[in-house]
Design a protein around this motif. Structure first.
Motif, short mmCIF file in Angstrom:
data_model
loop_
_atom_site.label_atom_id
_atom_site.label_comp_id
_atom_site.label_asym_id
_atom_site.label_seq_id
_atom_site.Cartn_x
_atom_site.Cartn_y
_atom_site.Cartn_z
N GLU A 98 0.82 -1.22 0.00
CA GLU A 98 0.00 0.00 0.00
C GLU A 98 0.85 1.27 0.00
O GLU A 98 0.62 2.19 -0.76
N ASN A 99 1.83 1.28 0.88
CA ASN A 99 2.67 2.48 1.02
C ASN A 99 4.13 2.10 1.00
O ASN A 99 4.49 1.00 1.42
N PRO A 100 4.99 3.03 0.57
CA PRO A 100 6.43 2.74 0.62
C PRO A 100 6.89 2.59 2.07
O PRO A 100 6.35 3.27 2.96
N ILE B 188 12.57 3.10 4.29
CA ILE B 188 13.82 3.09 3.50
C ILE B 188 13.50 3.35 2.03
O ILE B 188 14.28 4.00 1.32
N GLN B 189 12.37 2.87 1.58
CA GLN B 189 11.98 3.11 0.18
C GLN B 189 11.72 4.60 -0.04
O GLN B 189 12.18 5.19 -1.02
N GLU B 190 11.01 5.19 0.90
CA GLU B 190 10.69 6.61 0.78
C GLU B 190 11.96 7.45 0.76
O GLU B 190 12.09 8.40 -0.01
N THR C 146 17.34 -6.50 7.15
CA THR C 146 16.39 -7.32 6.42
C THR C 146 15.00 -6.99 6.95
O THR C 146 14.82 -6.80 8.14
N GLY C 147 14.06 -6.93 6.07
CA GLY C 147 12.71 -6.62 6.52
C GLY C 147 12.38 -5.15 6.36
O GLY C 147 11.26 -4.73 6.62
N SER C 148 13.35 -4.37 5.90
CA SER C 148 13.10 -2.94 5.76
C SER C 148 12.46 -2.60 4.41
O SER C 148 12.00 -1.50 4.21
N GLY C 149 12.49 -3.57 3.50
CA GLY C 149 11.98 -3.31 2.16
C GLY C 149 13.07 -2.79 1.23
O GLY C 149 12.82 -2.18 0.21
N LYS C 150 14.33 -3.09 1.60
CA LYS C 150 15.47 -2.55 0.84
C LYS C 150 15.55 -3.14 -0.57
O LYS C 150 16.03 -2.48 -1.49
N THR C 151 15.09 -4.38 -0.76
CA THR C 151 15.23 -5.01 -2.08
C THR C 151 14.48 -4.21 -3.14
O THR C 151 15.03 -3.95 -4.22
N LEU C 152 13.27 -3.81 -2.81
CA LEU C 152 12.51 -3.00 -3.78
C LEU C 152 13.21 -1.66 -4.02
O LEU C 152 13.18 -1.14 -5.13
P1 AMP Z 1 13.24 -6.85 2.21
O1 AMP Z 1 13.72 -6.02 3.36
O2 AMP Z 1 13.53 -6.21 0.91
O3 AMP Z 1 13.76 -8.26 2.31
O4 AMP Z 1 11.64 -6.93 2.30
C1 AMP Z 1 11.00 -7.55 3.36
C2 AMP Z 1 9.57 -7.94 3.03
O5 AMP Z 1 8.73 -6.80 3.00
C3 AMP Z 1 9.39 -8.65 1.71
O6 AMP Z 1 8.52 -9.74 1.92
C4 AMP Z 1 8.75 -7.62 0.82
O7 AMP Z 1 7.96 -8.23 -0.15
C5 AMP Z 1 7.95 -6.79 1.81
N1 AMP Z 1 7.80 -5.40 1.42
C6 AMP Z 1 8.73 -4.61 0.85
N2 AMP Z 1 8.25 -3.37 0.67
C7 AMP Z 1 7.00 -3.35 1.16
C8 AMP Z 1 5.97 -2.35 1.27
N3 AMP Z 1 6.18 -1.11 0.84
N4 AMP Z 1 4.79 -2.71 1.82
C9 AMP Z 1 4.59 -3.96 2.27
N5 AMP Z 1 5.50 -4.96 2.20
C10 AMP Z 1 6.69 -4.66 1.66
#
Ligand code: AMP
Length: 403
Positions: A23-25, A28-30, A48-54
């Motif tokens: 739904e929202n960034p 770390i994405q923002e 890990t878990g911060s959404g850094k991959t995206l």
């Molecule tokens: P990462 O830290 O990149 O390994 O991401 C951790 C988990 O969060 C993964 O399962 C992603 O699919 C999920 N994720 C990443 N960005 C978001 C977001 N903006 N909203 C919800 N889930 C997310």
């Protein structure tokens, strides 16, 4: 809060994000995506878990074209992470297909050599990437983006020299993105040597508020520890962190939990590094499932699988509350933050409620048994060693049961 579109993410990636139902960034994405899309070098402090991959995927996908040679290389510490990141990249590039390959050791090299010929994006562990460099089966001349993912972990695993050697094989004209849970001296040194005017962003972790339940209990001072023991024994938990405000309390609580048959370990800034590593190894391996810690000790620890965070003391600084609860409900997992309040915590708790946007529900006290608590034996700091023996004896006598 900005939307994914406002961050500058292109249509094909936006569509895949929509499919993922994000739904929202995340924070770390923002913070990092606009910089990444602007082509800047970025150091991102994020676990890990911060959404850094995206965050780095959006830059890689936007900047890469199918069939134009290897344009992005992501270095990761482990095979599992290589697979995970390659899969995530494939998911986010669904509407702009790219040749993505995971490269790591322990499997045959020939299929990798073949795959590398047509790859646009490579995700790999340092050792095997170096093998391919030595065989000339990976060509990095077209590389535009280099990502060092979990850099601190790569260094901990002894890949520092390998990483440096790989960086030297990359074109000087490139974007370098570095992600690391902790920004250690090695990380800083590497950034100074190999990055161009990097911008630093950092966050705690991505916590899904919908998956985090926050509660509090009000209890008399003398029953605080007993309630903790009761909850630890009755809550269905995985790894648990219990936060205290002082080293002394941390030691006292951990020791008394062990007296009560709960496998607990204390970690605080007063412990030598070797001991801290030991405690963390035991915690990670599940040998002790309860980590009793101070805020300082918990900072920089990258722990997955924490189902419960207890605030045995409510933090003095209300922002710390957010850091503490950010240890659980990460990466889509469920989590619970439980606050045990007694008289001494009321002021701090009011500040937490006033200064943070949090929803903490009151729980009624369960019926629970009273547990005796013992004071820890005073550790002799250096000056105390020289004090007369009779004084030390008196201190020992002061040790008593509280109730
Ligand atoms: P990462 O830290 O990149 O390994 O991401 C951790 C988990 O969060 C993964 O399962 C992603 O699919 C999920 N994720 C990443 N960005 C978001 C977001 N903006 N909203 C919800 N889930 C997310």
């Amino acid at each position: 809060m900005e939307s994914f579109k406002d961050l500058g993410i292109s249509e094909p990636v936006l569509k895949s994000i929509n499919d993922e139902k994000f739904e929202n960034p995340s924070e770390i994405q923002e913070k990092s995506i606009p910089l990444i899309l602007a082509g800047r070098d970025v150091i991102a402090g994020s676990a890990t878990g911060s959404g850094k991959t995206l965050a780095f995927a959006s830059g890689i996908i936007q900047g890469s074209e199918r069939g134009k040679g290897i344009q992005a290389l992501v270095l990761v510490p482990t095979r599992e992470l290589a697979e995970q990141v390659a899969k995530a990249l494939a998911k986010f590039s669904k509407y702009k297909p790219l040749g993505i390959i995971a490269i790591y050791g322990g499997v045959g090299i020939n299929p990798q050599i073949l795959g590398l010929r047509t790859a646009d994006v490579v995700v790999g562990t340092p050792g095997r990437i170096l093998d391919h460099i030595a065989r000339n089966s990976i060509r990095l001349g077209k590389l535009k983006t280099l990502v060092l993912d979990e850099a601190d972990r790569m260094f901990d695993m002894g890949f520092k020299d390998d990483v440096e050697r790989i960086i030297r094989k990359c074109p000087a004209e490139r974007q370098t993105l570095l992600f690391s849970a902790t920004i250690s001296k090695d990380v800083v040194r590497l950034a100074q040597r190999h990055m161009k005017k990097p911008l630093q962003v950092s966050v705690d972790s991505y916590v899904d508020p919908k998956k985090l339940v926050q509660t509090y209990y009000e209890v008399g001072d003398e029953m605080k520890f007993s309630l903790l023991v009761h909850l630890l024994k009755h809550e269905n938990s995985d790894l648990v962190m219990v936060f205290c405000n002082t080293k002394r309390n941390t030691d006292k609580v951990a020791k008394n939990l062990r007296f009560s048959g709960i496998a607990a370990q204390a970690i605080h800034g007063g412990l030598p590094q070797g001991k801290r590593n030991n405690v963390m190894d035991r915690f990670h391996s599940g040998k002790s499932c309860v980590l009793v810690c101070t805020d300082v000790a918990a900072r920089g620890l990258d722990i997955e699988g924490v189902s419960h965070v207890y605030n045995y003391d409510i933090p003095r600084e209300s922002k710390q509350y957010i850091h503490r609860i950010g240890r659980t409900a990460r990466a889509g997992a469920e989590g619970k933050a439980i606050n045990i309040l007694s008289r001494n915590d009321y002021d701090n708790f009011s500040a937490v409620l006033k200064e943070n946007d949090v929803d903490i529900r009151e729980e009624t006290l369960p019926a629970f048994e009273r547990v005796a608590i013992r004071l820890p034996e005073r550790r002799m700091s250096k000056p105390e060693v020289n004090k007369p023996a009779v004084r030390r004896g008196q201190q020992r006598n002061r040790r008593r049961r509280l109730y």
